[in-house]
Design an enzyme around this catalytic site. Structure first.
Site, PDB file in Angstrom:
ATOM      1  CG  ASP A   1       5.655  12.244  22.952  1.00 20.99           C
ATOM      2  OD1 ASP A   1       5.953  13.384  22.567  1.00 20.99           O
ATOM      3  OD2 ASP A   1       5.754  11.870  24.135  1.00 20.99           O
TER       4      ASP A   1
ATOM      5  N   GLY B   1      27.152  27.692  -9.359  1.00 20.79           N
ATOM      6  CA  GLY B   1      27.241  29.122  -9.635  1.00 20.79           C
ATOM      7  C   GLY B   1      27.321  29.442 -11.121  1.00 20.79           C
ATOM      8  CG  MET B   2      29.960  27.354 -13.834  1.00 21.27           C
ATOM      9  SD  MET B   2      30.908  28.772 -14.422  1.00 21.27           S
ATOM     10  CE  MET B   2      30.614  28.638 -16.173  1.00 21.27           C
TER      11      MET B   2
ATOM     12  CG  ASP C   1      35.418  18.581 -15.475  1.00 23.12           C
ATOM     13  OD1 ASP C   1      35.485  19.723 -15.951  1.00 23.12           O
ATOM     14  OD2 ASP C   1      34.947  17.608 -16.082  1.00 23.12           O
TER      15      ASP C   1
END
Length: 509
Positions: free
Chosen positions: A36, A429-430, A294
């Protein structure tokens, strides 16, 4: 107790250790087996402190099980008192050592006779409460121990408006940057900071808590019990609005204005309206960003939000109210605060999920298939597996979220940080699209064998699918297969592909 390989919150003793290690010249003695004692390593790695973590383990081993642990606990308390002379030693068992049901309170009373340090037993139930509840409870217990009518006789309020900032604790999510941002805002409002609690706070500072006019508690997870104690026993009001996002930060400032004007110590009324306007339109870039092209491109995008009650609730509001993003589902693992959370995000999302089971969250994300996820490190791993970008907005986190640079989440500077996280999460993703255009690594053809729907594609439809840019190809494939499944088709032809596209466009219009 719960046996799991992933937990959003740790056991209660971790909460107690976080509080004690946040104070200055306090020491924690953990009565526990060696398994622990991982807190020291975790705290040293993440907080990057130059000093040793003030936590000592009084090891429970086979000898202790046979003979009892009284002598070992007493010797460790006396040794730490002699070596470091702390103002307070807090003794805490763990859920493992609590099984022994030893009378630690009696051990502490005996140790107090022969030590110059104050010794306190953490008053937490290790079987019934979690890390966050223990953080809140331990902080309130320490404050009550040093800040009471017996230890403080005369209280004289500061001449200038002053506050206590409560809730900035070790291993907190961006908490060091958050209190620096709140310091900047309060200084601009001509409000003094009396004590920052518990971050590097001393016992002497604890005794000055009642000198402040009121308290500010920016997090739901830590500080509310302390603020309520100070309100009940010292007549100190508190502001618990979470200053995250433009709207909520504006409310926070106006709530401070209201408390100041209602205070009997206020000599002149204040009006912070012009301050809010200036910060919103000139300091924060989020208001401008929300009106830019944007951000408009993000309108209607689907997102999933999950985290602690503080960050999940406020990020949900920011996405839905300030950026026009559709929140398909929002949730928290803070089951103990489910009523407040549900009330806060009602109307800002389609679904609400409250659970500490990461498997349920994984299933929910797979079912909804959002454009982006905003969650913890666990959701980031899920998103990586499903190829869905994820912005980390809440603990539990990795070392990368303990940044060396200035990245607050609270206040007006925090709105810029959040806007960056949101925008970067939706536009990652671009990168694949550009790599495909310029012959990068994402030029491989999509394989229908990757689909687990049992629906196959013929050669013509497969070729047409491969012409779709990589960053949206998976989404197009999923939508087409969903359309084919609804019609009971097993093979997708070119005609089916175009029909699915027309059907989707008809639904959007």
């Amino acid at each position: 107790m719960k046996l799991a390989y992933w937990m959003y919150m740790g056991p209660a003793h971790i909460g107690t250790l976080r509080i004690v290690s946040s104070f200055k010249n306090m020491h924690a003695l953990m009565h526990a087996p060696l398994g622990d004692d991982y807190f020291n390593v975790m705290n040293s790695m993440l907080e990057r402190e130059r000093d040793f973590t003030p936590v000592t383990t009084s090891v429970v081993n086979r000898h202790v099980l046979a003979q009892g642990s009284q002598d070992r606990v007493l010797n460790n308390i006396r040794r730490k008192d002699r070596e470091e002379n702390p103002d307070l030693i807090v003794v805490t068992p763990t859920c493992t050592s609590s099984i022994l049901q030893e009378d630690l309170k009696n051990f502490i009373e005996r140790a107090s006779i022969s030590t110059s340090s104050n010794v306190l037993l953490a008053d937490v139930n290790h079987y019934r409460i979690n890390e966050f509840q223990a953080v809140d409870k331990t902080l309130q217990q320490i404050v009550e121990y040093f800040c009471n009518s017996e230890t403080i006789i005369d209280v004289q309020k500061t001449e200038q408006p002053s506050i206590n900032l409560i809730g900035f604790v070790a291993l907190g999510f961006h908490s060091t940057h958050d209190y620096q941002e709140l310091q900047r805002l309060l200084k601009a409002l001509n409000i003094q900071i009396n004590v920052i609690l518990p971050e590097k706070c001393t016992v002497e500072q604890l005794k000055t808590l009642p000198k402040a006019w009121f308290n500010i508690v920016p997090y739901r997870e830590v500080g509310l019990m302390t603020a309520k104690y100070l309100e009940k026993n010292w007549g100190m009001p508190y502001v618990s609005t979470i200053p995250l996002g433009l709207v909520e930060t504006g409310k926070w400032v106006k709530n401070i204005e209201s408390v100041l004007n209602d205070s009997p110590f206020c000599k002149e009324k204040v009006n912070f309206t012009s301050f809010v306007q200036k910060q919103t339109f000139f300091i924060s870039q989020a208001a401008w960003f929300s009106r830019s092209i944007d951000c408009q491109n993000l309108t209607g995008k689907r997102a999933v939000v999950f985290g602690d009650a503080t960050h999940a609730s406020t990020i949900t509001k920011v996405l839905a109210r300030e950026m026009g993003i559709f929140v398909a589902c929002a949730g928290t693992y803070c089951i103990h605060d489910n009523l407040w959370f549900t009330e806060q995000i009602q109307g800002f999302c389609d679904e609400i999920i409250i659970t500490n089971d990461h498997a349920q969250i994984c299933e929910m994300i797979e079912r909804i298939d959002p454009t982006a996820i905003f969650g913890t490190q666990m959701e980031r791993h899920v998103g990586k597996r499903l190829n869905i970008p994820c912005g980390v907005i809440s603990s539990p986190v990795h070392i990368q979220n303990f940044s060396l640079g200035y990245r607050p989440f609270l206040g007006y500077e925090g709105t810029n940080q959040i806007a960056d996280i949101v925008y970067n999460s939706f536009t990652l993703g671009m990168e694949d699209h550009l790599l495909e255009i310029f012959g990068g690594h994402d030029t491989k053809m999509t394989l229908t064998s990757q689909s687990n729907t049992g629906i196959s594609w013929d050669s013509e439809s497969q070729e047409e699918l491969n012409h779709i840019p990589g960053f949206v190809r998976k989404k197009v494939q999923t939508n087409t297969e969903r359309y084919a499944k609804a019609l009971g088709l097993n093979i997708i032809t070119l005609e089916t592909f175009y029909s699915a596209k027309e059907d989707l466009e008809a639904q959007r219009s």
